[in-house]
Design a protein around this motif. Structure first.
Motif, PDB file in Angstrom:
ATOM      1  N   ARG A 141       0.836  -1.207   0.000  1.00 34.23           N
ATOM      2  CA  ARG A 141       0.000   0.000   0.000  1.00 34.23           C
ATOM      3  C   ARG A 141       0.870   1.256   0.000  1.00 34.23           C
ATOM      4  NH1 ARG A 141      -3.303  -3.111   3.536  1.00 34.23           N
ATOM      5  NH2 ARG A 141      -2.317  -2.175   5.369  1.00 34.23           N
ATOM      6  N   ALA A 142       1.981   1.187   0.727  1.00 29.97           N
ATOM      7  CA  ALA A 142       2.881   2.337   0.790  1.00 29.97           C
ATOM      8  C   ALA A 142       3.493   2.647  -0.575  1.00 29.97           C
ATOM      9  CB  ALA A 142       3.984   2.084   1.821  1.00 29.97           C
ATOM     10  N   ALA A 168      -7.721   4.797  -5.298  1.00 34.46           N
ATOM     11  CA  ALA A 168      -7.586   4.504  -3.873  1.00 34.46           C
ATOM     12  C   ALA A 168      -7.848   3.024  -3.622  1.00 34.46           C
ATOM     13  CB  ALA A 168      -8.564   5.354  -3.073  1.00 34.46           C
ATOM     14  N   GLY A 169      -7.087   2.460  -2.682  1.00 35.84           N
ATOM     15  CA  GLY A 169      -7.249   1.052  -2.353  1.00 35.84           C
ATOM     16  C   GLY A 169      -6.332   0.127  -3.117  1.00 35.84           C
ATOM     17  N   THR A 170      -5.500   0.686  -3.998  1.00 37.20           N
ATOM     18  CA  THR A 170      -4.559  -0.137  -4.760  1.00 37.20           C
ATOM     19  C   THR A 170      -3.281  -0.360  -3.955  1.00 37.20           C
ATOM     20  OG1 THR A 170      -5.386   0.813  -6.831  1.00 37.20           O
ATOM     21  CG2 THR A 170      -3.290  -0.363  -6.932  1.00 37.20           C
ATOM     22  N   GLY A 180       0.209  -5.775  -8.645  1.00 35.27           N
ATOM     23  CA  GLY A 180      -0.568  -5.267  -7.524  1.00 35.27           C
ATOM     24  C   GLY A 180      -1.939  -5.887  -7.447  1.00 35.27           C
ATOM     25  N   TYR A 181      -2.756  -5.298  -6.598  1.00 36.46           N
ATOM     26  CA  TYR A 181      -4.130  -5.779  -6.425  1.00 36.46           C
ATOM     27  C   TYR A 181      -5.000  -4.643  -5.902  1.00 36.46           C
ATOM     28  CZ  TYR A 181      -2.919  -6.073  -1.454  1.00 36.46           C
ATOM     29  OH  TYR A 181      -2.509  -5.773  -0.176  1.00 36.46           O
ATOM     30  N   ARG A 182      -6.281  -4.818  -6.103  1.00 32.31           N
ATOM     31  CA  ARG A 182      -7.293  -3.909  -5.547  1.00 32.31           C
ATOM     32  C   ARG A 182      -8.549  -4.735  -5.350  1.00 32.31           C
ATOM     33  NH1 ARG A 182     -11.438  -0.354  -6.948  1.00 32.31           N
ATOM     34  NH2 ARG A 182     -11.419   1.606  -5.734  1.00 32.31           N
ATOM     35  N   GLY A 183      -8.952  -4.900  -4.107  1.00 31.29           N
ATOM     36  CA  GLY A 183     -10.074  -5.782  -3.827  1.00 31.29           C
ATOM     37  C   GLY A 183      -9.741  -7.199  -4.256  1.00 31.29           C
ATOM     38  N   ASP A 184     -10.712  -7.882  -4.884  1.00 32.19           N
ATOM     39  CA  ASP A 184     -10.497  -9.263  -5.333  1.00 32.19           C
ATOM     40  C   ASP A 184     -10.048  -9.283  -6.797  1.00 32.19           C
ATOM     41  OD1 ASP A 184     -10.380 -12.030  -4.982  1.00 32.19           O
ATOM     42  OD2 ASP A 184     -12.490 -12.333  -5.541  1.00 32.19           O
ATOM     43  N   LEU A 185      -9.064  -8.454  -7.098  1.00 33.37           N
ATOM     44  CA  LEU A 185      -8.508  -8.388  -8.447  1.00 33.37           C
ATOM     45  C   LEU A 185      -7.016  -8.109  -8.336  1.00 33.37           C
ATOM     46  CD1 LEU A 185      -9.189  -8.353 -11.533  1.00 33.37           C
ATOM     47  CD2 LEU A 185      -9.302  -5.872 -11.339  1.00 33.37           C
ATOM     48  N   PHE A 233      -6.291   0.449 -16.510  1.00 26.67           N
ATOM     49  CA  PHE A 233      -7.057  -0.799 -16.365  1.00 26.67           C
ATOM     50  C   PHE A 233      -8.017  -0.708 -15.182  1.00 26.67           C
ATOM     51  CE2 PHE A 233      -6.945  -5.045 -14.159  1.00 26.67           C
ATOM     52  CZ  PHE A 233      -7.837  -5.688 -15.004  1.00 26.67           C
ATOM     53  N   LEU A 234      -7.516  -0.283 -14.039  1.00 26.99           N
ATOM     54  CA  LEU A 234      -8.336  -0.223 -12.837  1.00 26.99           C
ATOM     55  C   LEU A 234      -9.406   0.857 -12.933  1.00 26.99           C
ATOM     56  CD1 LEU A 234      -5.542  -0.663 -10.135  1.00 26.99           C
ATOM     57  CD2 LEU A 234      -7.249  -2.355 -10.832  1.00 26.99           C
TER      58      LEU A 234
END
Length: 508
Positions: A436-437, A451-453, A474-479, A502-503
């Protein structure tokens, strides 16, 4: 697969794009702008005027016209249409990403995307022609051909049962799935194959026969469209995975070699610091542990430099990770030892056999570094460490879910995927905060990520001159995802924005 001979058909060339301007060549030297050169080339191609096309090409092969005719005859082409995209120029080079639809007599339409590359020579713009101009999978000495599968093969579809566009970056992988799981009854269909020298024939498009049931994949149509839009015409790949299941929801592969997103092994650069950090956290360190980040250090007997001369002094491990301190991780990796790093790599799937449902899919290799010098390089994702874009998407997915899950592109019962393996919770919690950092205040802070990535950048050297590939995982939520840009340069500046595009579509 049984081969068939194809009778040559008459060639009729139609235009499926907007009418092109009749911009003529400016003088004997050729077009003065890349726009004029590309318009003239597409115009000549749509007219079937191979002589005019040849005059626009920089150093054309002697059999230029014959190669075009051979392709049309082999595939029974009786019409072709082009849809050029916007021209992108960088100094004396330019490119146009374009769509192609060829109508194959008695078979159907075959659509895909390719790239027309141009260069300025002696004040005039010319097309840089290669077999990839005809199809991205073609190399010198290769050919496209029609084949009849031994049985009807259901065309693979998305997870919702609907078809995917023919120009999707996932099409070669869908063809693999169709060849492996197509129904064995019904009337045989057709397949377009690429046959490159020294390589097995590979299906690019399957036209199913009658009576075949479609093969359902795990591809999410919305995610796939977002991936294709984010990658565009770049020599890049984006692989996206659902961490909770291991399902591959998107793969957009525009790399020059076929199916490199699953088969191409590249140095992962600093994205491999996720694996090294996991070993350090499992060994007792925490994100707050104090570490040194000098601009230059000696690890083993290898001199290690930070990108751009970065020097942070004494900082928390999180800060060294977020700013991607090579000197920190080279020293800590050598101190941890080869066996601990190897075990961490194995926990993330390195060395595993991925049975995704496609023909071949590689994970990554963490080979014996051969001593502390090699281990110092391996600890920053260089030296004898290699990975596929798929493998690095799996790494990101394992952090997001807390478990390593083998990736798959078809329903679980169809493959030998294996069981999920939980990662140590102490390592997972620490990695999540550190990743996250990276996105909020580290090397990807200016990539435009929503936000949240959480993620990790990578700038991986691939030759002695210091040229680099660009990575972002990376990821964000269930992706979860991995972006790889061939010869792209800085991961945060190049691959990170691809992930952000993409996100942004998935988020909207």
């Amino acid at each position: 697969m049984r081969r068939v001979a194809v009778v040559a058909a008459g060639l009729i060339i139609l235009v499926a794009a907007a009418a092109f301007s009749c911009a003529a060549l400016r003088g004997a030297s050729g077009p003065a702008t890349p726009e004029e050169a590309s318009r003239a080339y597409f115009r000549a191609w749509s007219d079937g005027d191979f002589s005019a096309m040849r005059r626009l090409v920089d150093d054309p092969p002697g059999d230029f016209a014959d190669r075009h005719r051979a392709l049309s005859h082999a595939l029974r082409v009786d019409a072709v249409g082009f849809t050029p995209g916007p021209l992108v120029r960088h100094g004396d080079e330019a490119s146009v990403d374009y769509g192609v639809t060829r109508h194959l007599t008695g078979i159907g339409d075959w659509s895909f995307r390719a790239t027309l590359r141009l260069v300025r020579r002696d004040g005039a713009w010319r097309v840089v022609w290669s077999p990839a101009t005809l199809h991205p999978a073609l190399v010198d000495g290769g050919a496209l051909a029609l084949a009849r599968p031994d049985a009807a093969s259901g065309a693979p579809v998305a997870a919702d049962g609907r078809p995917l566009p023919d120009d999707s970056g996932a099409q070669p992988y869908l063809a693999d799935v169709g060849g492996r799981y197509g129904e064995d009854d019904g009337v045989p269909g057709w397949a377009v194959e690429v046959r490159n020298p020294g390589r097995p024939a590979r299906q690019l498009k399957v036209f199913p026969g009658r009576g075949a049931e479609p093969v359902r994949t795990t591809i999410d149509r919305r995610a796939q469209a977002a991936a294709d839009a984010a990658v565009g015409s770049a020599s890049a790949a984006l692989v996206a995975i659902r961490p909770s299941t291991g399902e591959i929801v998107a793969v957009s592969d525009r790399l020059p070699d076929a199916e490199s997103a699953f088969q191409g092994l590249y140095p992962p650069g600093s994205t491999f610091k996720v694996v090294v950090a996991a070993a350090l956290l499992e060994g007792g360190m925490t994100p707050a542990s104090a570490v040194d980040c000098p601009a230059v250090t000696v690890a083993g007997q290898r001199t290690i430099h930070n990108h751009g001369g970065l020097a942070l002094g004494r900082v928390a491990l999180t800060d060294a990770f977020a700013e991607s301190c090579n000197t920190t991780f080279a020293k800590l990796g050598v101190a941890a030892g080869t066996e601990r790093i190897r075990q961490s790599a194995a926990a993330f799937g390195f060395g595993a056999h991925f049975d995704t449902g496609t023909d071949t899919a590689y994970s990554g290799d963490f080979l014996d570094p051969g001593g502390d010098n090699g281990l110092a390089e391996a600890s920053i994702g260089q030296g004898r460490v290699q990975a596929t874009p798929l493998a690095m998407a799996v790494v990101a997915a394992a952090v997001a879910d807390g478990s390593y899950r083998p990736p798959r592109m078809v329903p679980a019962p169809l493959v030998h995927a294996g069981m999920a393996r939980p990662l140590p919770s102490s390592a997972v919690d620490g990695l999540r905060s550190m990743m996250r950092a990276v996105a909020t205040r580290g090397t990807a802070a200016h990539a435009g990520l929503p936000a949240g990535t959480a993620g990790k950048t990578g700038t991986a050297e691939y030759d002695a001159q210091g040229h680099t590939h660009a990575w972002f995982i990376g990821y964000r939520g269930d992706l979860a995802f991995a972006v790889f840009v061939l010869h792209g340069g800085d991961g945060g500046q190049v691959a990170g924005p691809v992930a952000a595009r993409f996100l942004a579509v998935i988020k909207s």
